[in-house]
Design a protein around this motif. Structure first.
Motif, PDB file in Angstrom:
ATOM      1  N   PRO A 232       0.827  -1.398  -0.021  1.00 48.70           N
ATOM      2  CA  PRO A 232       0.039  -0.138   0.131  1.00 48.70           C
ATOM      3  C   PRO A 232       0.888   1.342   0.037  1.00 48.70           C
ATOM      4  CG  PRO A 232       0.015  -1.182   2.228  1.00 48.70           C
ATOM      5  CD  PRO A 232       0.735  -1.940   1.100  1.00 48.70           C
ATOM      6  N   LEU A 233       0.462   2.425  -0.848  1.00 52.50           N
ATOM      7  CA  LEU A 233       0.881   3.454  -0.923  1.00 52.50           C
ATOM      8  C   LEU A 233       0.649   4.328   0.364  1.00 52.50           C
ATOM      9  CD1 LEU A 233       0.908   4.265  -4.625  1.00 52.50           C
ATOM     10  CD2 LEU A 233       2.729   3.183  -3.356  1.00 52.50           C
ATOM     11  N   ASN A 234      -0.429   4.232   0.976  1.00 54.56           N
ATOM     12  CA  ASN A 234      -1.039   5.031   2.146  1.00 54.56           C
ATOM     13  C   ASN A 234      -1.702   4.206   3.098  1.00 54.56           C
ATOM     14  OD1 ASN A 234      -1.943   7.013   3.439  1.00 54.56           O
ATOM     15  ND2 ASN A 234      -3.570   7.536   2.406  1.00 54.56           N
ATOM     16  N   GLY A 235      -0.734   3.646   4.079  1.00 54.74           N
ATOM     17  CA  GLY A 235      -1.279   3.202   5.192  1.00 54.74           C
ATOM     18  C   GLY A 235      -1.688   1.606   4.619  1.00 54.74           C
ATOM     19  N   ALA A 236      -3.193   1.144   4.962  1.00 54.61           N
ATOM     20  CA  ALA A 236      -3.695   0.264   4.717  1.00 54.61           C
ATOM     21  C   ALA A 236      -4.569   0.045   3.477  1.00 54.61           C
ATOM     22  CB  ALA A 236      -4.497  -0.234   5.872  1.00 54.61           C
ATOM     23  N   GLU A 237      -4.083   0.953   2.381  1.00 59.04           N
ATOM     24  CA  GLU A 237      -5.065   0.998   1.168  1.00 59.04           C
ATOM     25  C   GLU A 237      -4.241   0.812  -0.036  1.00 59.04           C
ATOM     26  OE1 GLU A 237      -7.005   4.577   1.147  1.00 59.04           O
ATOM     27  OE2 GLU A 237      -8.314   4.412   2.523  1.00 59.04           O
ATOM     28  N   LEU A 238      -4.859   0.246  -0.944  1.00 59.19           N
ATOM     29  CA  LEU A 238      -4.360  -0.192  -2.288  1.00 59.19           C
ATOM     30  C   LEU A 238      -5.220   0.167  -3.297  1.00 59.19           C
ATOM     31  CD1 LEU A 238      -1.825  -1.346  -3.755  1.00 59.19           C
ATOM     32  CD2 LEU A 238      -2.905  -3.500  -3.699  1.00 59.19           C
ATOM     33  N   SER A 239      -4.715   1.097  -4.447  1.00 59.35           N
ATOM     34  CA  SER A 239      -5.656   1.306  -5.570  1.00 59.35           C
ATOM     35  C   SER A 239      -5.005   0.640  -6.903  1.00 59.35           C
ATOM     36  CB  SER A 239      -5.519   2.875  -5.977  1.00 59.35           C
ATOM     37  OG  SER A 239      -5.965   3.669  -4.825  1.00 59.35           O
ATOM     38  N   LEU A 240      -5.980  -0.173  -7.532  1.00 55.86           N
ATOM     39  CA  LEU A 240      -5.863  -0.531  -8.856  1.00 55.86           C
ATOM     40  C   LEU A 240      -6.491   0.216  -9.802  1.00 55.86           C
ATOM     41  CD1 LEU A 240      -6.770  -4.322  -7.780  1.00 55.86           C
ATOM     42  CD2 LEU A 240      -4.456  -3.272  -7.830  1.00 55.86           C
ATOM     43  N   SER A 241      -5.563   0.457 -10.756  1.00 54.68           N
ATOM     44  CA  SER A 241      -6.111   1.584 -12.108  1.00 54.68           C
ATOM     45  C   SER A 241      -5.016   1.415 -13.062  1.00 54.68           C
ATOM     46  CB  SER A 241      -6.301   2.766 -11.422  1.00 54.68           C
ATOM     47  OG  SER A 241      -7.045   3.665 -12.696  1.00 54.68           O
ATOM     48  N   PRO A 242      -5.516   1.285 -14.374  1.00 58.12           N
ATOM     49  CA  PRO A 242      -6.820   1.149 -14.780  1.00 58.12           C
ATOM     50  C   PRO A 242      -7.062  -0.466 -14.617  1.00 58.12           C
ATOM     51  CG  PRO A 242      -5.561   1.566 -16.849  1.00 58.12           C
ATOM     52  CD  PRO A 242      -4.700   1.662 -15.515  1.00 58.12           C
ATOM     53  N   LEU A 243      -8.483  -0.732 -14.230  1.00 57.66           N
ATOM     54  CA  LEU A 243      -8.722  -2.313 -14.138  1.00 57.66           C
ATOM     55  C   LEU A 243      -8.951  -2.855 -15.486  1.00 57.66           C
ATOM     56  CD1 LEU A 243     -11.627  -2.056 -11.320  1.00 57.66           C
ATOM     57  CD2 LEU A 243      -9.333  -3.182 -11.273  1.00 57.66           C
ATOM     58  N   GLN A 244      -8.460  -3.987 -15.424  1.00 56.26           N
ATOM     59  CA  GLN A 244      -8.749  -4.889 -16.807  1.00 56.26           C
ATOM     60  C   GLN A 244      -9.389  -6.202 -16.000  1.00 56.26           C
ATOM     61  OE1 GLN A 244      -4.881  -5.529 -18.737  1.00 56.26           O
ATOM     62  NE2 GLN A 244      -3.962  -3.614 -18.279  1.00 56.26           N
ATOM     63  N   GLN A 245      -9.756  -7.053 -17.216  1.00 56.94           N
ATOM     64  CA  GLN A 245     -10.205  -8.415 -16.884  1.00 56.94           C
ATOM     65  C   GLN A 245      -9.687  -9.125 -16.132  1.00 56.94           C
ATOM     66  OE1 GLN A 245     -12.224 -10.271 -20.328  1.00 56.94           O
ATOM     67  NE2 GLN A 245     -13.851 -11.256 -18.993  1.00 56.94           N
ATOM     68  N   LYS A 246      -8.447  -9.097 -16.425  1.00 54.76           N
ATOM     69  CA  LYS A 246      -7.391 -10.074 -15.399  1.00 54.76           C
ATOM     70  C   LYS A 246      -7.353  -9.800 -13.887  1.00 54.76           C
ATOM     71  CE  LYS A 246      -3.173  -7.282 -16.463  1.00 54.76           C
ATOM     72  NZ  LYS A 246      -1.821  -7.204 -16.796  1.00 54.76           N
ATOM     73  N   HIS A 247      -8.014  -8.423 -13.662  1.00 52.04           N
ATOM     74  CA  HIS A 247      -7.946  -8.128 -12.269  1.00 52.04           C
ATOM     75  C   HIS A 247      -9.005  -9.050 -11.577  1.00 52.04           C
ATOM     76  CE1 HIS A 247      -5.641  -4.382 -13.669  1.00 52.04           C
ATOM     77  NE2 HIS A 247      -4.756  -5.170 -12.812  1.00 52.04           N
ATOM     78  N   SER A 248     -10.056  -9.613 -12.166  1.00 51.37           N
ATOM     79  CA  SER A 248     -11.053 -10.238 -11.311  1.00 51.37           C
ATOM     80  C   SER A 248     -10.633 -11.558 -10.575  1.00 51.37           C
ATOM     81  CB  SER A 248     -11.965 -10.931 -12.389  1.00 51.37           C
ATOM     82  OG  SER A 248     -12.411  -9.689 -13.152  1.00 51.37           O
ATOM     83  N   GLY A 249     -11.091 -11.802  -9.585  1.00 49.91           N
ATOM     84  CA  GLY A 249     -10.464 -12.841  -8.654  1.00 49.91           C
ATOM     85  C   GLY A 249     -10.866 -12.641  -7.099  1.00 49.91           C
ATOM     86  N   ARG A 250     -10.215 -13.538  -6.321  1.00 45.56           N
ATOM     87  CA  ARG A 250     -10.230 -13.208  -4.962  1.00 45.56           C
ATOM     88  C   ARG A 250      -9.090 -12.484  -4.220  1.00 45.56           C
ATOM     89  NH1 ARG A 250     -13.998 -17.022  -2.827  1.00 45.56           N
ATOM     90  NH2 ARG A 250     -12.802 -17.716  -1.015  1.00 45.56           N
ATOM     91  N   TYR A 251      -9.550 -11.537  -3.436  1.00 50.81           N
ATOM     92  CA  TYR A 251      -8.598 -10.661  -2.730  1.00 50.81           C
ATOM     93  C   TYR A 251      -8.437 -10.881  -1.229  1.00 50.81           C
ATOM     94  CZ  TYR A 251      -7.297  -8.367  -7.222  1.00 50.81           C
ATOM     95  OH  TYR A 251      -7.086  -8.006  -8.540  1.00 50.81           O
ATOM     96  N   SER A 252      -7.414 -10.566  -0.623  1.00 52.58           N
ATOM     97  CA  SER A 252      -7.166 -10.793   0.885  1.00 52.58           C
ATOM     98  C   SER A 252      -6.280  -9.701   1.320  1.00 52.58           C
ATOM     99  CB  SER A 252      -7.432 -12.129   1.437  1.00 52.58           C
ATOM    100  OG  SER A 252      -6.073 -12.872   0.926  1.00 52.58           O
ATOM    101  N   CYS A 253      -6.004  -9.346   2.596  1.00 50.60           N
ATOM    102  CA  CYS A 253      -5.160  -8.582   3.176  1.00 50.60           C
ATOM    103  C   CYS A 253      -4.510  -9.312   4.438  1.00 50.60           C
ATOM    104  CB  CYS A 253      -5.691  -7.416   3.396  1.00 50.60           C
ATOM    105  SG  CYS A 253      -6.875  -7.204   4.730  1.00 50.60           S
ATOM    106  N   LEU A 254      -3.229  -9.098   4.725  1.00 49.85           N
ATOM    107  CA  LEU A 254      -2.683  -9.624   5.834  1.00 49.85           C
ATOM    108  C   LEU A 254      -1.932  -8.664   6.622  1.00 49.85           C
ATOM    109  CD1 LEU A 254      -1.217 -12.253   7.319  1.00 49.85           C
ATOM    110  CD2 LEU A 254       0.683 -11.921   5.556  1.00 49.85           C
ATOM    111  N   GLY A 255      -1.981  -8.806   7.878  1.00 49.85           N
ATOM    112  CA  GLY A 255      -1.402  -7.461   8.433  1.00 49.85           C
ATOM    113  C   GLY A 255      -1.038  -7.986   9.981  1.00 49.85           C
ATOM    114  N   ARG A 256      -0.034  -7.238  10.663  1.00 44.81           N
ATOM    115  CA  ARG A 256       0.411  -7.472  12.007  1.00 44.81           C
ATOM    116  C   ARG A 256      -0.479  -6.514  12.956  1.00 44.81           C
ATOM    117  NH1 ARG A 256       5.401  -8.782  14.071  1.00 44.81           N
ATOM    118  NH2 ARG A 256       6.305  -8.942  12.040  1.00 44.81           N
TER     119      ARG A 256
END
Length: 474
Positions: A232-256
């Motif tokens: 992430p560029l800002n704390g606990a956030e991540l931006s995806l742009s521009p979206l493509q069809q290959k970006h479809s799927g299951r996402y998760s996050c891991l943290g301490r």
């Protein structure tokens, strides 16, 4: 340096009625139990299932550290108390599960306990006997709760609720019993939030990794499936742009998280779907101008180059809707089928389908002409074949009969008459005069054998006078 895996399996693996006992997740062998309470008790007719990789026929069961039963089968029904494990060659030994037959047992739901959840502990007597004057303890410290009840509810769960729990009570007599301690671990809850669910190619989406009640979380990483997608560029956030069809799927996050019990936490997976509007509709076969004959069959297919399912197809003939579906089949067409054809591809995107996209194919001009005469004969020859054969047979028979009749007539006819006489030569007419009783004289042709040419000549071979001929008439 690789980041560690979370200390708790994803909540998506903690299905109702099943207990993932290993924090390593589905890649290790696990013993799942039904009913879903921990520890299981013998009088509940407990079924244990060995879950992991490999085939069920290779599973080995153990009871109290000794090999138990025959190899094979991924589940067993327990008939004796004791400690059970299983081994699958693909994923190894499972953690142990102890089936209790104690006089008093404290049970905890067999699932991962997460921050913010509600959990109920129950104190049970042997063979479901009545238990009275129940008290609950954490780390041997008495808890406030229902003094005469058999259940204790904790809500909302916090990391501080982790620890060893037990209960005391009277079971069918005045003898006080105490249960064996049960360890309950509360894991930090992380949640992955997606800024929008109805996403199109070219959009921008923001992923946020949050902890329950905004408790602090650090060292956040985002994953697309099992692959890390970026920091992430800002704390606990991540931006995806521009979206493509290959970006479809299951996402998760891991943290301490700030906890000595579970320093790492992982969110439940969230499915992200990038929709693609339909585009570049075409009609097959090409080209866009077709000339066909009446009576032909024509099949047209509509397809799109891109577009997220489901895609529907509508066919237009001269601008009017005539059919639905990717195929348009025209059978035994006539001139009325002439005109322009066009297909419209449509997909409705989003959870409620309110975003509608359409793609129009180029128009196809279809011209239906009358069938060719050769085609007409070919089509009708099956029905007229018998008639033609009969007609040919009659013609051949007539010619054959006529030929035979001509030969017979030639055999009957006399030789051709002599050539005309030269100038000065006397030509005698072959006349035969006969007289019968009561019948007038008649003339016959030379074909009558009664009189020959020699009889009309003189005895000396000289021609007679005309009077001599008439004189012979009776």
């Amino acid at each position: 340096m690789p980041w560690p895996h979370p200390a708790v399996p994803s909540p998506a693996l903690a299905l109702p009625g099943w207990c993932p006992l290993s924090p390593a997740g589905a890649r290790t062998t696990q013993l799942l139990m039904e009913p879903p309470w921990r520890p299981p008790v013998l009088w509940d007719q407990v079924t244990l299932t060995c879950q992991g990789s490999g085939t069920a026929g290779d599973i080995t069961w153990y009871k109290d550290g000794q090999r138990w039963g025959q190899k094979g089968g991924d589940h067993v029904t327990v008939t004796e108390s004791g400690t059970y494990t299983c081994d699958r060659p693909g994923s190894g030994h499972s953690p142990p599960v102890t089936v209790s037959n104690d006089y008093l047992v404290l049970q905890v739901p067999a699932r991962a306990q997460l921050e913010g959840d509600t959990v109920t502990l129950r104190c049970r007597g042997w063979q479901n006997r009545t238990v009275t004057r129940v008290s609950f303890y954490r780390e041997r410290e008495k808890l406030r709760g229902l003094r005469d009840g058999t259940e204790l509810s904790l809500s909302p769960l916090q990391l501080s609720h982790s620890g060893n729990y037990s209960c005391k009570g009277l079971v069918g007599s005045w003898v006080l019993h105490e249960s064996a301690p049960v360890t309950m671990t509360v894991y930090a809850r992380l949640e992955l939030q997606v800024s929008a669910r109805e996403l199109l190619e070219g959009d921008t989406v923001t992923l946020r990794c949050l902890r329950w009640q905004n408790n602090p979380v650090t060292g956040v990483r985002f994953y697309h499936g099992d692959k890390e997608v970026g920091r992430p560029l800002n704390g606990a956030e991540l931006s995806l742009s521009p979206l493509q069809q290959k970006h479809s799927g299951r996402y998760s996050c891991l943290g301490r998280v700030d906890s000595g019990v579970s320093p790492w936490a992982k969110s439940a997976p969230v499915t992200v779907t990038v929709h693609v509007p339909v585009a570049n509709a075409t009609i097959i076969p090409g080209p866009l101008t077709h000339q066909v004959h009446a009576g032909d069959n024509v099949t047209l297919r509509c397809s799109v180059q891109v577009g997220s399912a489901p895609v529907t197809f509508t066919w237009l003939h001269n601008g009017q809707e005539v059919a639905q579906g990717p195929l348009l089949e025209l059978r035994d067409i006539d001139v009325g089928h002439s005109g322009t054809y066009q297909c419209v591809a449509t997909n409705q995107l989003g959870q409620d389908g309110h975003r509608v996209f359409r793609a129009f194919s180029p128009e196809l001009a279809l011209e239906v002409t009358p069938g060719s005469p050769w085609v007409t004969v070919a089509v009708g020859v099956g029905g007229a074949l018998l008639f033609l054969l009969l007609l040919v047979g009659v013609i051949v028979a007539w010619h054959w009969w006529h030929h035979l009749a001509s030969r017979k007539n030639q055999e009957r006819d006399p030789p051709d008459p002599p050539d005309p006489p030269e100038e000065g030569q006397v030509l005698y007419t072959h006349v035969v005069v006969t007289k019968r009783a009561g019948v007038s004289p008649r003339a016959t042709t030379l074909q009558d054998p009664q009189v020959t040419y020699a009889e009309l000549q003189g005895h000396q071979g000289l021609p007679r006078e005309p009077g001599d001929i008439y004189g012979n008439v009776l």
